[in-house]
Scaffold this active site. Structure first.
Site, short mmCIF file in Angstrom:
data_model
loop_
_atom_site.label_atom_id
_atom_site.label_comp_id
_atom_site.label_asym_id
_atom_site.label_seq_id
_atom_site.Cartn_x
_atom_site.Cartn_y
_atom_site.Cartn_z
NE ARG A 1 -3.52 3.29 5.87
CZ ARG A 1 -4.28 3.86 6.83
NH1 ARG A 1 -5.46 3.36 7.14
NH2 ARG A 1 -3.88 4.94 7.45
CD GLU B 1 -0.31 1.76 3.63
OE1 GLU B 1 0.26 1.73 4.74
OE2 GLU B 1 -0.96 2.73 3.22
CB SER C 1 2.73 4.69 3.90
OG SER C 1 2.66 5.91 4.57
C1 LIG Z 1 1.80 11.26 -1.63
C2 LIG Z 1 0.91 10.14 -1.16
C3 LIG Z 1 0.34 10.20 0.11
C4 LIG Z 1 -0.50 9.17 0.56
N1 LIG Z 1 -1.06 9.27 1.80
C5 LIG Z 1 -1.92 8.32 2.23
C6 LIG Z 1 -2.55 8.42 3.51
O1 LIG Z 1 -2.35 9.35 4.26
N2 LIG Z 1 -3.42 7.44 3.88
C7 LIG Z 1 -3.69 6.38 3.07
O2 LIG Z 1 -4.50 5.53 3.45
N3 LIG Z 1 -3.10 6.25 1.87
C8 LIG Z 1 -2.23 7.19 1.43
N4 LIG Z 1 -1.63 7.06 0.20
C9 LIG Z 1 -1.88 5.85 -0.61
C10 LIG Z 1 -3.08 5.94 -1.55
O3 LIG Z 1 -3.38 7.27 -1.89
C11 LIG Z 1 -4.32 5.26 -0.96
O4 LIG Z 1 -4.08 3.91 -0.70
C12 LIG Z 1 -5.52 5.38 -1.89
O5 LIG Z 1 -6.68 4.95 -1.20
C13 LIG Z 1 -5.36 4.57 -3.19
O6 LIG Z 1 -6.37 4.96 -4.08
P1 LIG Z 1 -6.14 4.89 -5.66
O7 LIG Z 1 -7.37 5.34 -6.33
O8 LIG Z 1 -4.90 5.62 -6.05
O9 LIG Z 1 -5.96 3.33 -5.85
P2 LIG Z 1 -4.81 2.47 -6.65
O10 LIG Z 1 -3.50 2.90 -6.12
O11 LIG Z 1 -5.04 2.67 -8.09
O12 LIG Z 1 -5.19 1.04 -6.19
C14 LIG Z 1 -4.96 0.63 -4.86
C15 LIG Z 1 -5.69 -0.69 -4.63
O13 LIG Z 1 -7.08 -0.44 -4.68
C16 LIG Z 1 -7.69 -1.30 -5.64
N5 LIG Z 1 -8.81 -0.58 -6.24
C17 LIG Z 1 -8.80 0.63 -6.85
N6 LIG Z 1 -10.03 0.94 -7.28
C18 LIG Z 1 -10.83 -0.11 -6.96
C19 LIG Z 1 -12.21 -0.40 -7.16
N7 LIG Z 1 -13.05 0.44 -7.78
N8 LIG Z 1 -12.69 -1.58 -6.68
C20 LIG Z 1 -11.88 -2.47 -6.05
N9 LIG Z 1 -10.57 -2.24 -5.83
C21 LIG Z 1 -10.06 -1.06 -6.29
C22 LIG Z 1 -6.59 -1.65 -6.62
O14 LIG Z 1 -6.85 -2.87 -7.29
C23 LIG Z 1 -5.40 -1.74 -5.69
O15 LIG Z 1 -5.37 -3.00 -5.05
C24 LIG Z 1 -0.77 8.07 -0.28
C25 LIG Z 1 -0.21 8.01 -1.56
C26 LIG Z 1 0.62 9.03 -2.00
C27 LIG Z 1 1.21 8.94 -3.38
#
Ligand SMILES: Cc1cc2nc3c(=O)[nH]c(=O)nc-3n(C[C@H](O)[C@H](O)[C@H](O)COP(=O)(O)OP(=O)(O)OC[C@H]3O[C@@H](n4cnc5c(N)ncnc54)[C@H](O)[C@@H]3O)c2cc1C
Length: 309
Positions: free
Chosen positions: A178, A297, A227
């Site tokens: 992560r 996380e 998480s």
């Molecule tokens: C119900 C639920 C279940 C989940 N299950 C999982 C799982 O099983 N496994 C898992 O890994 N995660 C899980 N997550 C967490 C999340 O979905 C992941 O971490 C996902 O990859 C975040 O993507 P996002 O587009 O929502 O990013 P954001 O939440 O908007 O951002 C997360 C981070 O990524 C950075 N970021 C976003 N876009 C860019 C970009 N273009 N360039 C550089 N940095 C960027 C942001 O600055 C921030 O630091 C879950 C979340 C929820 C709500």
């Protein structure tokens, strides 16, 4: 509570800008938790060249933060000073070429998983259950059910704070659990993944199983951030939280999920401070009961209400 408007000055410095730049835009609607203050300026670039032009032209001391689909974020109640970048339409392409898929950072992970399934590419099903977009997956090394971004990434493109474009190999990402070791100011603008040849029906069944398992074990219909804490080496975070007696614990309008106690939930009227305080309370109790330091996380960004101006 609003910030001083910097958008006019930034516009003057970027006469050829094509994307949208808006002052004091609320971010709560852009996150799963539905909490948090505004972005001082919200920038939605048209494409990678527009983003690079903007970053190269604005003063170096203006902070820049990128957000994806907000599924792993707590935006603090005072909002985010400087510019918040959100990638949209110009970053939403998906292309399949043999066993490779190239996708923009605004493409939801599930869409990449589906494109892989339709093309008979195995190895990307784990993306089915992650509710973020590709930019977030690259930054978080998103993963689930035994697969993670690191396993399938071939290369990524990014723009740094000065507007320079970089092409990064898998090794350049310095991935660990992560975590991505690429400098924090890099904004990812594309990714190429590679899977292996697979059977469409088998991949579809695998994805259905992931969906079912998630619905049974995670509060996926709640206002949550997934998480909350990383699993410490040799432990499961949820087991430590349960042992510390935190399942169902409430602080203000936030609660530790009864269904999966590594998930925090906004019960409806929580502030970002409630959610963060609940998380810190959990960390303290786990430390007392198991001696383990939990590591967030979820990314917490922005400033508390008292520090916004
Ligand atoms: C119900 C639920 C279940 C989940 N299950 C999982 C799982 O099983 N496994 C898992 O890994 N995660 C899980 N997550 C967490 C999340 O979905 C992941 O971490 C996902 O990859 C975040 O993507 P996002 O587009 O929502 O990013 P954001 O939440 O908007 O951002 C997360 C981070 O990524 C950075 N970021 C976003 N876009 C860019 C970009 N273009 N360039 C550089 N940095 C960027 C942001 O600055 C921030 O630091 C879950 C979340 C929820 C709500």
């Amino acid at each position: 509570m609003n910030f001083p408007d910097i958008s006019q000055d930034l516009r003057t410095r970027t006469p050829q800008l094509r994307g949208r730049l808006l002052p004091n835009q609320s971010l709560a609607e852009l996150t799963w938790f539905r909490v948090g203050g505004p972005a001082q300026a919200l920038f939605m670039p048209e494409d990678e060249a527009d983003l690079a032009y903007f970053l190269g032209a604005i003063p170096a001391d203006i902070p820049v933060t990128v957000v994806g689909l907000g599924s792993n974020l707590i935006v603090r109640d005072g909002g985010i000073p400087g510019v918040v970048v959100r990638l949209g339409r110009g970053f939403s392409d998906v292309k399949v070429d043999g066993l490779r898929i190239t996708a923009g950072p605004a493409v939801p992970d599930v869409k990449v998983a589906r494109a892989a399934q339709e093309a008979g590419i195995a190895g990307l099903s784990f993306m089915r259950g992650i509710p973020g977009a590709i930019g977030g997956a690259l930054r978080m090394n998103g993963g689930a059910y035994g697969g993670e971004t690191k396993d399938v990434l071939v290369s990524a493109r990014a723009v740094d704070r000065a507007g320079n474009i970089h092409v990064l190999s898998n090794a350049d990402m310095h991935y660990t659990y992560r975590h991505c070791g690429v400098p924090e100011d890099f904004i990812f603008t594309a990714a190429t993944f590679e899977g292996r040849a697979g059977d469409r029906a088998v991949i579809a069944a695998e994805m259905d199983k992931i969906t079912e398992s998630r619905e049974a074990t995670q509060p996926i219909k709640s206002r949550t951030g997934g998480s909350t804490f990383k699993n410490p080496p040799g432990h499961k975070a949820w087991q430590l939280i349960d042992k510390a007696g935190c399942r169902g614990l409430i602080v203000g309008g936030a609660q530790v999920s009864e269904l999966h106690c590594n998930f925090l939930i906004n019960l409806g009227a929580a502030t970002a401070a409630d959610i963060e305080n609940l998380g810190e309370t959990v960390r303290k109790r786990v430390k007392e009961s198991s001696g383990v330091d939990l590591d967030w996380e979820i990314k917490r960004i922005g400033v508390p209400l008292s520090r916004a101006s």
